[in-house]
Design an enzyme around this catalytic site. Sequence first.
Site, PDB file in Angstrom:
ATOM      1  N   LYS A 231      12.384  18.665   5.248  1.00 36.36           N
ATOM      2  CA  LYS A 231      11.584  17.886   4.267  1.00 36.36           C
ATOM      3  C   LYS A 231      10.572  18.524   3.667  1.00 36.36           C
ATOM      4  CE  LYS A 231      10.715  13.186   4.910  1.00 36.36           C
ATOM      5  NZ  LYS A 231      11.819  12.131   5.041  1.00 36.36           N
TER       6      LYS A 231
ATOM      7  N   GLY B 241       6.394  -4.775   6.670  1.00 36.71           N
ATOM      8  CA  GLY B 241       6.454  -4.090   5.697  1.00 36.71           C
ATOM      9  C   GLY B 241       7.812  -4.749   4.958  1.00 36.71           C
TER      10      GLY B 241
ATOM     11  N   GLY C  98       9.029  -3.728   1.554  1.00 32.40           N
ATOM     12  CA  GLY C  98       9.144  -2.631   0.505  1.00 32.40           C
ATOM     13  C   GLY C  98      10.665  -2.804   0.052  1.00 32.40           C
ATOM     14  N   ASN C  99      11.127  -1.637  -0.515  1.00 29.16           N
ATOM     15  CA  ASN C  99      12.406  -1.443  -0.499  1.00 29.16           C
ATOM     16  C   ASN C  99      13.122  -1.892   0.550  1.00 29.16           C
ATOM     17  OD1 ASN C  99      11.981  -0.369  -3.280  1.00 29.16           O
ATOM     18  ND2 ASN C  99      11.389   1.706  -2.335  1.00 29.16           N
ATOM     19  N   VAL C 100      13.232  -1.251   1.768  1.00 21.24           N
ATOM     20  CA  VAL C 100      14.165  -1.581   2.679  1.00 21.24           C
ATOM     21  C   VAL C 100      13.898  -2.759   3.504  1.00 21.24           C
ATOM     22  CG1 VAL C 100      15.018  -0.846   5.135  1.00 21.24           C
ATOM     23  CG2 VAL C 100      14.503   0.930   3.391  1.00 21.24           C
TER      24      VAL C 100
HETATM   25  P1  NAD Z   1       8.161   0.995   0.823  1.00 25.01           P
HETATM   26  O1  NAD Z   1       7.092   1.959   0.524  1.00 25.01           O
HETATM   27  O2  NAD Z   1       9.205   0.759  -0.189  1.00 25.01           O
HETATM   28  O3  NAD Z   1       7.807  -0.136   1.596  1.00 25.01           O
HETATM   29  C1  NAD Z   1       7.053  -0.042   2.711  1.00 25.01           C
HETATM   30  C2  NAD Z   1       6.032  -1.429   2.668  1.00 25.01           C
HETATM   31  O4  NAD Z   1       5.430  -1.278   3.947  1.00 25.01           O
HETATM   32  C3  NAD Z   1       5.284  -1.781   1.483  1.00 25.01           C
HETATM   33  O5  NAD Z   1       5.595  -2.927   0.955  1.00 25.01           O
HETATM   34  C4  NAD Z   1       3.835  -1.657   2.022  1.00 25.01           C
HETATM   35  O6  NAD Z   1       2.907  -2.434   1.189  1.00 25.01           O
HETATM   36  C5  NAD Z   1       4.036  -2.204   3.543  1.00 25.01           C
HETATM   37  N1  NAD Z   1       3.007  -1.558   4.303  1.00 25.01           N
HETATM   38  C6  NAD Z   1       2.462  -0.381   4.361  1.00 25.01           C
HETATM   39  N2  NAD Z   1       1.420  -0.341   5.360  1.00 25.01           N
HETATM   40  C7  NAD Z   1       1.758  -1.673   6.224  1.00 25.01           C
HETATM   41  C8  NAD Z   1       1.001  -2.309   7.189  1.00 25.01           C
HETATM   42  N3  NAD Z   1       0.203  -1.616   8.036  1.00 25.01           N
HETATM   43  N4  NAD Z   1       1.436  -3.513   7.628  1.00 25.01           N
HETATM   44  C9  NAD Z   1       2.627  -4.215   6.899  1.00 25.01           C
HETATM   45  N5  NAD Z   1       3.019  -3.667   5.657  1.00 25.01           N
HETATM   46  C10 NAD Z   1       2.805  -2.279   5.418  1.00 25.01           C
HETATM   47  O7  NAD Z   1       9.193   1.948   2.124  1.00 25.01           O
HETATM   48  P2  NAD Z   1      10.831   1.745   2.146  1.00 25.01           P
HETATM   49  O8  NAD Z   1      11.174   2.614   1.500  1.00 25.01           O
HETATM   50  O9  NAD Z   1      10.867   0.364   2.260  1.00 25.01           O
HETATM   51  O10 NAD Z   1      10.531   2.414   3.659  1.00 25.01           O
HETATM   52  C11 NAD Z   1      10.069   1.758   4.852  1.00 25.01           C
HETATM   53  C12 NAD Z   1      10.213   2.519   5.907  1.00 25.01           C
HETATM   54  O11 NAD Z   1      11.563   3.015   6.260  1.00 25.01           O
HETATM   55  C13 NAD Z   1       9.518   3.920   6.070  1.00 25.01           C
HETATM   56  O12 NAD Z   1       8.928   4.364   7.227  1.00 25.01           O
HETATM   57  C14 NAD Z   1      10.500   4.832   5.471  1.00 25.01           C
HETATM   58  O13 NAD Z   1      10.184   6.207   5.910  1.00 25.01           O
HETATM   59  C15 NAD Z   1      11.614   4.366   6.408  1.00 25.01           C
HETATM   60  N6  NAD Z   1      12.905   4.586   5.719  1.00 25.01           N
HETATM   61  C16 NAD Z   1      13.265   4.300   4.383  1.00 25.01           C
HETATM   62  C17 NAD Z   1      14.721   4.747   4.119  1.00 25.01           C
HETATM   63  C18 NAD Z   1      15.048   4.528   2.604  1.00 25.01           C
HETATM   64  O14 NAD Z   1      16.084   4.494   2.301  1.00 25.01           O
HETATM   65  N7  NAD Z   1      14.261   3.869   1.871  1.00 25.01           N
HETATM   66  C19 NAD Z   1      15.651   5.306   4.989  1.00 25.01           C
HETATM   67  C20 NAD Z   1      15.038   5.860   6.254  1.00 25.01           C
HETATM   68  C21 NAD Z   1      13.864   5.430   6.748  1.00 25.01           C
END
Ligand code: NAD
Length: 353
Positions: free
Chosen positions: A80, A180, A182-184
């Site tokens: 990482k 949350g 976001g993307n996922v």
């Molecule tokens: P992202 O940054 O697109 O989305 C995260 C969302 O969470 C955002 O909308 C943000 O505003 C919200 N958020 C932040 N703090 C918060 C809180 N205290 N309460 C409520 N909402 C809150 O990230 P992502 O890519 O969707 O990833 C989400 C999680 O999944 C992360 O922990 C990431 O490490 C994990 N993850 C993502 C992937 C991937 O393919 N993107 C793969 C494995 C793990």
Amino acid sequence: MCAFDHRSFAGHEAVTFAHDPATGLHAIIAIHSTALGPAAGGCRMSSYPSADAAIDDVLRLSRGMTYKNAIADLPLGGGKSVIIGDPASDKKPALLEAFARAVDGLGGCYYAAEDMGIGLADVQAMARVTRYVAGRHTGSAASGDPSPVTARGVFLGLRLAVLRKLGRDSLDGVRVAVQGLGNVGLNLCRKLRAAGATLAVTDVRASAINFAVTELGAEPVAPDAIIDSDVDVFAPCAGGAVLTPETIARLKAPIVAGAANNQLLDDDCGEQLRQRDILYMPDYVINGGGIINVAAEIAGRYDPSWVEHKLQRLMATLNAIVTDADRTGLPTNILADRMAERRIASAEQCRAA
Ligand code: NAD
């Protein structure tokens, strides 16, 4: 006073500090293990409160990638990287290129990808300097955004948890609280809604909640109240360490199944969830879809059917962990760790032979 415990370096094969005065780059690349193959894991950009906090984060995350790649049965080790800085104001093309040169200098021991604070366009910028980056959206074998595949894996894992814990073979009418959007998280919400689940959602961005309410008929919940939702499944899809002794005591959901990395404050929280009879789908197993997608690109040929095959096998692994937990009474996080450690140990033995 230095709060960082330097014993955490133990077990890492290499930790590189990259500094480029011209661009202001301060980055750390941690390679935890290459027993199973070159290390792979995302690059995170964040304004850490201290260098120790950044070191702590990158070491913890790189170790987690070793386990995630091993449990997904990928020919990849764990690594990482972190860039110290505010992605909103400090991220410049020259800085990303300087980081990419540092990755390139490792000669393929480590592959970077997107993570928090680093998006697809940033990955693409790095790819102009080094070939040791994945998750590109153009070029041969480009795998693009891993988030939809992560969301698909979480959806399948959540459905499995509902079957195993509640005996229901459909998500119709199942109540899910998603933290949350976001993307996922948003991708997951769409899949859940299409499968008939009802949603309670939160985010720190009001606009994201409003969107889910309007588009998906979700119930809005305040960020600090989502843990108390009276639902069947709690799906953490934001930051880590959301499952603590305090929040576990408040949970009403009998299932935790979400995308966030490092959901447990520490390993003991897995036992606390078990004692409360809550089925916890281990984070690095259920969220492994994204790294499977990235692995296809690193292998040099992006094949969606290979990605789907690997995802289905990962779900079979998740199912086996739940079966083991039922049989042994041990927490699912510990059983996942043991399975990953067995795979790593056998690769290390082959390497030593
Ligand atoms: P992202 O940054 O697109 O989305 C995260 C969302 O969470 C955002 O909308 C943000 O505003 C919200 N958020 C932040 N703090 C918060 C809180 N205290 N309460 C409520 N909402 C809150 O990230 P992502 O890519 O969707 O990833 C989400 C999680 O999944 C992360 O922990 C990431 O490490 C994990 N993850 C993502 C992937 C991937 O393919 N993107 C793969 C494995 C793990």
